[in-house]
Design a protein around this motif. Structure first.
Motif, PDB file in Angstrom:
ATOM      1  N   ARG A 121     101.734 147.970 -25.208  1.00  0.00           N
ATOM      2  CA  ARG A 121     102.797 147.097 -24.698  1.00  0.00           C
ATOM      3  C   ARG A 121     104.032 147.157 -25.593  1.00  0.00           C
ATOM      4  N   GLY A 122     103.831 147.129 -26.882  1.00  0.00           N
ATOM      5  CA  GLY A 122     104.957 147.219 -27.817  1.00  0.00           C
ATOM      6  C   GLY A 122     105.726 148.522 -27.626  1.00  0.00           C
ATOM      7  N   PHE A 123     104.979 149.599 -27.409  1.00  0.00           N
ATOM      8  CA  PHE A 123     105.592 150.908 -27.179  1.00  0.00           C
ATOM      9  C   PHE A 123     106.466 150.882 -25.925  1.00  0.00           C
ATOM     10  N   ARG A 124     105.875 150.383 -24.825  1.00  0.00           N
ATOM     11  CA  ARG A 124     106.622 150.320 -23.560  1.00  0.00           C
ATOM     12  C   ARG A 124     107.835 149.396 -23.680  1.00  0.00           C
ATOM     13  N   ASP A 125     107.621 148.248 -24.312  1.00  0.00           N
ATOM     14  CA  ASP A 125     108.690 147.256 -24.463  1.00  0.00           C
ATOM     15  C   ASP A 125     109.968 147.872 -25.002  1.00  0.00           C
ATOM     16  N   ILE A 126     109.821 148.574 -26.122  1.00  0.00           N
ATOM     17  CA  ILE A 126     111.011 149.113 -26.794  1.00  0.00           C
ATOM     18  C   ILE A 126     111.698 150.155 -25.921  1.00  0.00           C
ATOM     19  N   LEU A 127     110.890 151.032 -25.305  1.00  0.00           N
ATOM     20  CA  LEU A 127     111.509 152.052 -24.452  1.00  0.00           C
ATOM     21  C   LEU A 127     112.292 151.383 -23.328  1.00  0.00           C
ATOM     22  N   GLU A 128     111.686 150.339 -22.747  1.00  0.00           N
ATOM     23  CA  GLU A 128     112.365 149.657 -21.646  1.00  0.00           C
ATOM     24  C   GLU A 128     113.599 148.909 -22.135  1.00  0.00           C
ATOM     25  N   GLU A 129     113.473 148.257 -23.267  1.00  0.00           N
ATOM     26  CA  GLU A 129     114.638 147.548 -23.819  1.00  0.00           C
ATOM     27  C   GLU A 129     115.801 148.496 -24.095  1.00  0.00           C
ATOM     28  N   GLU A 130     115.449 149.731 -24.446  1.00  0.00           N
ATOM     29  CA  GLU A 130     116.495 150.720 -24.724  1.00  0.00           C
ATOM     30  C   GLU A 130     116.964 151.411 -23.448  1.00  0.00           C
ATOM     31  N   GLY A 131     116.407 150.981 -22.306  1.00  0.00           N
ATOM     32  CA  GLY A 131     116.836 151.552 -21.031  1.00  0.00           C
ATOM     33  C   GLY A 131     116.285 152.940 -20.769  1.00  0.00           C
ATOM     34  N   LEU A 132     115.173 153.277 -21.434  1.00  0.00           N
ATOM     35  CA  LEU A 132     114.568 154.589 -21.201  1.00  0.00           C
ATOM     36  C   LEU A 132     113.469 154.482 -20.145  1.00  0.00           C
ATOM     37  N   VAL A 133     113.416 155.492 -19.274  1.00  0.00           N
ATOM     38  CA  VAL A 133     112.343 155.526 -18.289  1.00  0.00           C
ATOM     39  C   VAL A 133     111.098 156.102 -18.959  1.00  0.00           C
ATOM     40  N   VAL A 134     109.991 155.413 -18.816  1.00  0.00           N
ATOM     41  CA  VAL A 134     108.757 155.873 -19.442  1.00  0.00           C
ATOM     42  C   VAL A 134     108.039 156.853 -18.504  1.00  0.00           C
ATOM     43  N   ASP A 135     107.927 158.082 -18.945  1.00  0.00           N
ATOM     44  CA  ASP A 135     107.198 159.088 -18.173  1.00  0.00           C
ATOM     45  C   ASP A 135     105.700 158.881 -18.418  1.00  0.00           C
ATOM     46  N   GLU A 136     104.951 158.591 -17.350  1.00  0.00           N
ATOM     47  CA  GLU A 136     103.526 158.278 -17.533  1.00  0.00           C
ATOM     48  C   GLU A 136     102.734 159.458 -18.095  1.00  0.00           C
ATOM     49  N   ALA A 137     103.266 160.665 -17.895  1.00  0.00           N
ATOM     50  CA  ALA A 137     102.579 161.831 -18.462  1.00  0.00           C
ATOM     51  C   ALA A 137     102.599 161.791 -19.993  1.00  0.00           C
ATOM     52  N   TYR A 138     103.512 160.999 -20.557  1.00  0.00           N
ATOM     53  CA  TYR A 138     103.624 160.893 -22.013  1.00  0.00           C
ATOM     54  C   TYR A 138     102.737 159.772 -22.565  1.00  0.00           C
ATOM     55  N   ILE A 139     102.021 159.104 -21.670  1.00  0.00           N
ATOM     56  CA  ILE A 139     101.151 158.014 -22.124  1.00  0.00           C
ATOM     57  C   ILE A 139      99.696 158.414 -21.950  1.00  0.00           C
ATOM     58  N   GLU A 140      99.059 158.693 -23.069  1.00  0.00           N
ATOM     59  CA  GLU A 140      97.649 159.084 -23.061  1.00  0.00           C
ATOM     60  C   GLU A 140      96.817 157.913 -23.569  1.00  0.00           C
ATOM     61  N   ARG A 141      95.562 157.865 -23.140  1.00  0.00           N
ATOM     62  CA  ARG A 141      94.671 156.813 -23.634  1.00  0.00           C
ATOM     63  C   ARG A 141      93.458 157.416 -24.318  1.00  0.00           C
ATOM     64  N   GLY A 142      93.191 156.951 -25.517  1.00  0.00           N
ATOM     65  CA  GLY A 142      92.001 157.387 -26.243  1.00  0.00           C
ATOM     66  C   GLY A 142      91.065 156.217 -26.443  1.00  0.00           C
ATOM     67  N   ASP A 143      90.040 156.426 -27.237  1.00  0.00           N
ATOM     68  CA  ASP A 143      89.055 155.354 -27.469  1.00  0.00           C
ATOM     69  C   ASP A 143      89.009 154.954 -28.939  1.00  0.00           C
ATOM     70  N   PHE A 144      90.094 155.242 -29.669  1.00  0.00           N
ATOM     71  CA  PHE A 144      90.178 154.944 -31.108  1.00  0.00           C
ATOM     72  C   PHE A 144      89.304 155.871 -31.950  1.00  0.00           C
ATOM     73  N   ARG A 145      88.717 156.905 -31.326  1.00  0.00           N
ATOM     74  CA  ARG A 145      87.970 157.899 -32.089  1.00  0.00           C
ATOM     75  C   ARG A 145      88.725 159.225 -32.077  1.00  0.00           C
ATOM     76  N   ARG A 146      88.358 160.063 -33.036  1.00  0.00           N
ATOM     77  CA  ARG A 146      89.086 161.322 -33.215  1.00  0.00           C
ATOM     78  C   ARG A 146      89.103 162.216 -31.993  1.00  0.00           C
ATOM     79  N   GLU A 147      87.926 162.440 -31.428  1.00  0.00           N
ATOM     80  CA  GLU A 147      87.792 163.443 -30.379  1.00  0.00           C
ATOM     81  C   GLU A 147      88.720 163.149 -29.210  1.00  0.00           C
ATOM     82  N   SER A 148      88.791 161.862 -28.842  1.00  0.00           N
ATOM     83  CA  SER A 148      89.619 161.502 -27.683  1.00  0.00           C
ATOM     84  C   SER A 148      91.082 161.818 -27.969  1.00  0.00           C
TER      85      SER A 148
END
Lengths: 357, 357
Positions: free
Chosen positions: A210-237
């Motif tokens: 959320r913090g990541f998205r917030d700043i991009l939006e506040e700066e008027g940047l469109v967030v490309d969903e391809a740039y948002i990956e989700r891991g599981d807090f482990r290395r492999e992911s």
């Protein structure tokens, strides 16, 4: 009390219960109790049977239970999410410090970011008679948490919110930490900014995204969903996620990784593809690591006040144990540490994908 | 049995003992037992007093103890020497793997390289009814170890030898590992070779120093005692030791550090003095770290088969629990991993101090 009585009571809480013994003999519990506490009141053959069963069932009349009783070690339980993550090792140390000054030992279980293992750890600790439990919640097992608390075990969560009602929590402001990291990347001139976020079921995962998205939006940047990956807090992911990001037609010039273990996976992928930090890719991660300064380049991170988190969680627990039942959440501030892994984007940064509105 | 009976017996082993309750009421234990198991046999005012005390003392008549009884989680204890050292985190993971496949949970205590904390941890685990204990011995507490084993708790040591008679142990060949590291430095041409050794009271400390001395002597080199520093396997001690070594009139051109945490302290001192690795100083340490490959230059190390050590220790324990009492020691081989932190000495290496006989 005679020696039988002493022995029974002490052994009883350490090994098997009197009622188990009674059941196995098909006697009433009070008969068994009498046989052991006032043997003269019981028929000789009954006494014989009881004493034989005591031996067979592992009662120790003058054994370990007795020496244990005089020691009266008190303990609290600590459940960490990933014993391999140095963040949690530092938490263990901090909790131990506070516990020791309160005369308590700490016993640690590892939930391995796994809800079932957490549930088992909660019960294991409860059975082992801990006075309270400090845990980094997986976000599941609310019923178990309620059951244990209902039965007098103080519960404090740290790092993540468990969802347990009226509980105590020692947290960091994950949204603000992620905002600081993202703001730093934008201030350097990056527009192609990606993230490897944590799991949605964890507050740390959600808030850092959320913090990541917030700043991009506040700066008027469109967030490309391809740039948002989700891991599981482990290395492999994170290794897999970073590999995908670097394979995009227009790869990002900057990357925010949501924890320290995923940072290692991302670094592996980056190195494997021969991408240079920071000239080709800036990288900032949430959570410092003891070796961040030894890497080339040294890593820019959002550092958590780890020792303070652990200490706060323990203090909240001991406050509960002293009878203060008012639920309390302490939110601590993380801090950006700029090192060498972030820099302005290289000349070839392609800014067309993520653009100002 | 009626509900009181069930509740009492189960609660009794979980919270306080019946004799504690009786003492607090100035009643005999059998009166308390009767009040709870056969209330109709006790005077009403006595029953009232007992029930009030039950509440005040935290008895739960239908509470946690009951649900705990049906779960019957089994556990083994693991005592590590330094929870901040990733070597021990990896051991925890490996032990957990074997324990899980045997249906056991693992509870971890941290001895912090401190004999008193180890003693406390041993008793805490014994009280918490673990079936066995795996520990990295501080080298003290033999009496406690004997007492626990005499009372049916299986004991296995790893990493270091505890000195307990007829015990099981999962070890690495520390002498051979240190020999390999030292041989490597000599093969590169170093003659001014120093070490930061571990404490003498630990087999790991003694054996790694012995391997270092062995090779120098076999090569006919005189060992200058000023080049032999002793640390405590923690960072700070190695920082101080490395600072002294680098301040010598003729500083060493190569350094063997006896564990991974001391490596970090040594690196701090080396960096602070502006000494360049490997051109001015080659460095090799015992024990790999997860980040050894990310440092510049990547670190040459003697890697331990950590996962295998943990797994072996756990297997030795479960073998004991299954009734195999023959003491067994398994010694695993470490392996030299050459990376970038070791190289031939620079042209200015002064070879006059440590010379061939």
């Amino acid at each position: 009390m005679d020696k039988w009585d002493t022995g029974l009571e002490r052994a009883g809480r350490f090994l098997v219960t009197m009622s188990e013994l009674a059941q196995s003999l098909n006697l009433s519990t009070s008969t068994v109790s009498r046989a052991l506490t006032r043997p003269e009141m019981v028929a000789p053959e009954t006494l014989e049977r009881v004493l034989a069963a005591v031996k067979a069932n592992g009662y120790r009349l003058n054994g370990i239970a007795q020496s244990l009783r005089t020691r009266k070690t008190k303990s609290v339980g600590l459940i960490v999410s990933d014993i391999m993550n140095p963040f949690y090792s530092a938490i263990v140390r901090a909790v131990e410090g506070v516990a020791a000054s309160n005369g308590y030992s700490v016993i640690v279980c590892n939930a391995d970011e796994n809800a079932e293992k957490e549930d088992e750890a909660l019960w294991v600790l409860a059975e082992r008679q801990v006075a309270g439990i400090i845990h980094a919640a997986t976000g599941a097992n609310l019923e178990t948490l309620r059951a244990l608390r209902g039965r007098g075990i103080a519960i404090v969560c740290f790092d993540r919110i468990s969802g347990l009602e009226d509980t105590d929590a020692a947290l960091v402001d994950n949204v603000e930490g992620a905002r600081a990291a993202t703001r730093h990347l934008l201030a350097l001139g990056h527009r192609l900014v990606a993230t490897i976020a944590g799991p949605d079921r964890l507050t740390t995962g959600r808030d850092r995204l959320r913090g990541f998205r917030d700043i991009l939006e506040e700066e008027g940047l469109v967030v490309d969903e391809a740039y948002i990956e989700r891991g599981d807090f482990r290395r492999e992911s994170a290794y897999a996620a970073a590999t995908r990001l670097l394979s995009l037609p227009v790869p990002p010039t900057a990357l925010f990784v949501a924890n320290n273990e995923m940072l290692i996976g991302a670094l592996d992928a980056i190195r494997e593809r021969g991408v240079t930090i920071p000239s080709e890719l800036s990288i900032v991660s949430f959570d410092d690591v003891p070796w961040a300064g030894y890497v080339e380049p040294p890593l820019t991170v959002v550092a958590q006040p780890t020792e303070q988190i652990g200490r706060t969680a323990a203090e909240l627990l001991f406050r509960r144990l002293e009878g203060d039942d008012a639920p309390k959440t302490v939110v601590l501030m993380p801090v950006l540490r700029e090192r060498g892994s972030t820099a302005p984007p290289g000349a070839d940064a392609r800014e067309e994908v993520m653009r100002r509105d």
